[in-house]
Design an enzyme around this catalytic site. Structure first.
Site, PDB file in Angstrom:
ATOM      1  N   LYS A 173     108.222  23.829  46.199  1.00 45.12           N
ATOM      2  CA  LYS A 173     108.565  24.902  47.140  1.00 45.12           C
ATOM      3  C   LYS A 173     107.416  25.203  48.102  1.00 45.12           C
ATOM      4  O   LYS A 173     107.623  25.587  49.242  1.00 45.12           O
ATOM      5  CB  LYS A 173     108.920  26.154  46.336  1.00 45.12           C
ATOM      6  N   ASP A 200     118.316  31.352  42.711  1.00 48.19           N
ATOM      7  CA  ASP A 200     116.901  31.676  42.909  1.00 48.19           C
ATOM      8  C   ASP A 200     116.147  30.362  42.759  1.00 48.19           C
ATOM      9  O   ASP A 200     115.972  29.865  41.659  1.00 48.19           O
ATOM     10  CB  ASP A 200     116.453  32.704  41.860  1.00 48.19           C
ATOM     11  N   GLU A 228     113.930  37.252  48.630  1.00 50.46           N
ATOM     12  CA  GLU A 228     113.924  37.533  47.190  1.00 50.46           C
ATOM     13  C   GLU A 228     113.887  39.036  46.854  1.00 50.46           C
ATOM     14  O   GLU A 228     114.675  39.499  46.023  1.00 50.46           O
ATOM     15  CB  GLU A 228     112.775  36.761  46.530  1.00 50.46           C
ATOM     16  N   ASP A 283     106.727  41.612  42.896  1.00 53.39           N
ATOM     17  CA  ASP A 283     107.191  40.311  42.378  1.00 53.39           C
ATOM     18  C   ASP A 283     105.991  39.425  42.068  1.00 53.39           C
ATOM     19  O   ASP A 283     105.348  38.893  42.971  1.00 53.39           O
ATOM     20  CB  ASP A 283     108.104  39.643  43.425  1.00 53.39           C
TER      21      ASP A 283
HETATM   22 MG    MG Z   1     110.548  34.183  41.761  1.00 52.43          MG
END
Ligand code: MG
Ligand code: ADP
Length: 641
Positions: free
Chosen positions: A89, A26, A189, A211
């Site tokens: 990211k 992840d 994800e 999330d």
């Molecule tokens: Mg995350």
């Protein structure tokens, strides 16, 4: 989304033992986690101190060859913030233009020269791309996994946000390659989280994945049916997460003070984060912040914290509701909710999600580890062999530009990938030998409301009358969401192809905005589309008539020709306005007026055919509605109007 399918030929590699092992990673905006699954049981890999979470920070100290990654980089940040890269990211697959569009102060210093439009960061005396920084983080994850397992790690399933576009996915793959990892697959994800919960083993129905991480919010709706998952919808906000909680708390701590330097502001943020995390289990606490020589005492209790962050939590709920509406679902149809991301530990978040969905969310698995665990399961399935493989869905529709700046969708959004779809298009002008293929992404009916992905030209089309050529345009999206578009002319086989290469990224906010826009403008878009279509059709009829008159005027008397020209002039006048009915009526009149002429041309062609001439050119001119036309790249791009 995920689908469970059996992929024939995916048998275990007999040399598996000789190779390294495959892990799940992840690679988060704030934190990264690596995990390994053995016999269907995923386990996160920890350092010597038992810590599973690696802050996604890389520190580049001048004179030091190797970067410092993770929790140690956070320490460096306190003394030398300019040597540390955080949240890299967000920059994956982005161009310089994207960053400028973000505006405001960036926590990065951009390198002066920016060749090729790719973002480069000036940090610790070097110039680095986001891909290189991500590679350094991945290298640290790989090293951690190798130490924890005592095995060589050479392959990984890496998770990416459902919203990641081609550019960002490609950048992630490149980073892994630089770090010496073969990417088995990029998995979304939420998809990984659903897999970690083994929802596929559970009851059929609809599930939501909520999330809330450090800097981003994502929500996805999955459907489980006969052991198969499908993502019905995804949405989110790329600039909403635990960091925003921290800012709200820091502002509260420093309320009314304007004498705050950047070091104190950083300290306030760190303190705010600490306070927030403490108040997940405690009711109240007090901390302090140093501003110069002064020490500010900061006390916070849970009710105050909740008051500060309530608007932010409320926004996530609104987004979740709109995603559910987007999927044309009702809240009470959702059978279960999965919590993902460290910020879902906050009690107010849990309570709010529970209240929204009317049921306690699934939270048995640590929300900041669950994604890596799902990725590890997928890595095992892809290497050791399993009946289940995951597929994803396209976040936005893909299509191409047709005449008048309209968009013809070739693959609709939320279509499971990998997918290949072909559609026929044709030329718009007589004798057109090249076609400009413009690939776009988005939901709006016209090109200007969508995002341009690529352009290429198919040339070498044999000259034919407008509408006669048959060009098959194929869109192929692979399992990682990378797109290849090819165009092929049927009779000659001439072909052209492009792989959509990352030149710029699409901000998830922009993506959400594009979806919202398409809903808001749906009616108006449809009206506009109908108008443009009637214009394109009118222009096609006019062109065909002019070509026919040029060839066969002799078949008409002067009076007949005058009637036809008058009817054509009416169409031209109607094209000058934007009254669709008027255009349609004028075209109908023209077609009625030219019926006799068409019949005579047909007869003449039959006679000619008897004497050896070919029929098809005439037949095509008279043919019914053809596939959508695409302009010649040499011609002016303007809509016929
Ligand atoms: Mg995350
Ligand atoms: P990401 O997926 O964005 O990389 P995570 O899922 O690891 O990040 O979430 C990080 C966020 O979770 C941070 O904002 C952090 O402060 C928050 N967080 C972690 N633990 C807690 C906790 N116990 N209480 C409240 N927030 C927490």
């Amino acid at each position: 989304m995920l689908l469970q399918i059996h992929e024939p030929g995916q048998t275990p590699d007999p040399h598996e033992q000789d190779r390294g092992i495959a892990v799940g990673i992840d690679l988060g905006t704030t934190n990264s986690v690596v995990a390994l699954a053995r016999e269907g049981k995923p386990e996160v890999l920890r350092d010597a101190r038992g810590e599973a979470i690696v802050p996604s920070l890389a520190a580049y100290l001048p004179g030091e060859e190797d970067p410092i990654v993770g929790v140690m980089a956070r320490r460096v940040f306190l003394d030398e913030p300019e040597a540390v890269v955080s949240s890299v990211k967000r920059l994956m697959g982005r161009g310089v233009e994207d960053l400028k569009a973000l505006g405001g102060a960036l926590p990065y210093t951009l390198a002066a020269d920016q060749p090729g439009g790719m973002v480069r960061l000036a940090v610790g005396g070097r110039v680095l791309t986001p891909v290189e920084v991500s590679a350094d983080i991945l290298r640290a994850m790989k090293a951690r996994a190798e130490i924890a397992t005592g095995r060589r790690v050479d392959r990984a399933v890496i998770t990416v946000p459902a919203y990641f576009d081609d550019a960002a996915r490609t950048a992630t793959r490149d980073a892994a390659r630089l770090a010496g990892l073969e990417v088995l697959r990029l998995v979304n994800e939420p998809t990984a989280a659903a897999l970690a919960y083994g929802l596929d083993q559970g009851a059929e129905g609809l599930y939501a994945v909520y999330d809330l991480g450090g800097g981003t919010f994502d929500v996805s709706i999955l459907r489980l049916q006969k052991g198969v998952f499908q993502v019905l919808a995804t949405g989110g906000d790329a600039a909403l997460g635990g960091d925003d909680f921290d800012h709200a708390i820091a502002d509260h701590f420093l309320a009314g003070r304007s004498d705050i330097g950047s070091a104190a502001a950083q300290q306030a943020l760190a303190t705010a984060r600490l306070a927030k995390e403490c108040l997940t289990t405690q009711d109240a606490g007090s901390w302090w912040i140093d501003v110069g020589a002064e020490r500010i005492a900061c006390a916070l209790d849970r009710p105050t914290l909740e008051q500060l962050i309530r608007p932010l939590v409320q926004r996530t709920l609104e987004i979740a509701q709109s995603v559910i509406a987007d999927a044309r679902l009702e809240l009470d149809e959702i059978k279960g909710v999965v919590l993902v991301g460290g910020s879902t530990r906050v009690p107010l978040v849990r309570r709010s999600v529970e209240a929204l969905f009317g049921r306690p969310p699934l939270s048995d698995i640590d929300p900041d580890l669950v994604v890596a665990m799902g990725a590890a399961l997928q890595a095992e399935a892809l290497t050791v062999g399993s009946d289940t493989l995951l597929l994803d869905v396209l976040p936005l529709s893909l299509g191409i530009e047709t005449m008048g700046g309209l968009v013809e969708k070739v693959v609709e959004r939320n279509t499971p990938i990998p997918v290949a779809r072909a559609q026929e298009f044709t030329t718009f002008q007589d004798g057109q030998t090249a076609m400009a293929i413009h690939v776009v992404q988005g939901e709006r009916e016209t090109v200007d409301g969508n995002r341009s992905l690529a352009r290429f030209v198919l040339s070498g089309i044999p000259p034919m009358v407008a509408g006669a050529a048959r060009i098959a345009v194929t869109f192929a999206v692979d399992a990682d969401g990378l797109l290849t578009v090819s165009a092929r002319e049927a009779t000659t086989g001439v072909a052209a192809e492009t792989v959509v290469k990352p030149s710029y990224g699409l901000d998830p906010d922009q993506m959400a905005a594009m979806l919202r826009d398409s809903l808001e403008h749906a009616r108006e878009d449809m009206q506009r589309r109908l108008l443009i279509e009637s214009r394109v059709e009118a222009q096609r009829v006019l062109n065909a008539l002019m070509a026919a008159l040029a060839a066969d005027r002799a078949l008409l008397s002067a009076a007949e020709a005058a009637v036809l020209e008058a009817a054509a002039a009416q169409v031209t006048v109607a094209l000058g306005g934007s009254d669709r009915d008027r255009i349609t009526l004028a075209v109908e009149d023209l077609e009625r007026a030219s019926a006799t002429f068409a019949q005579r041309r047909m007869d003449a062609a039959f006679n000619a055919a008897l004497s050896g001439r070919r029929l098809d050119a005439v037949a095509e001119t008279l043919g019914a509605a053809a596939p959508s036309g695409i302009r010649d790249p040499a011609a002016s791009p303007a809509a016929p109007a």
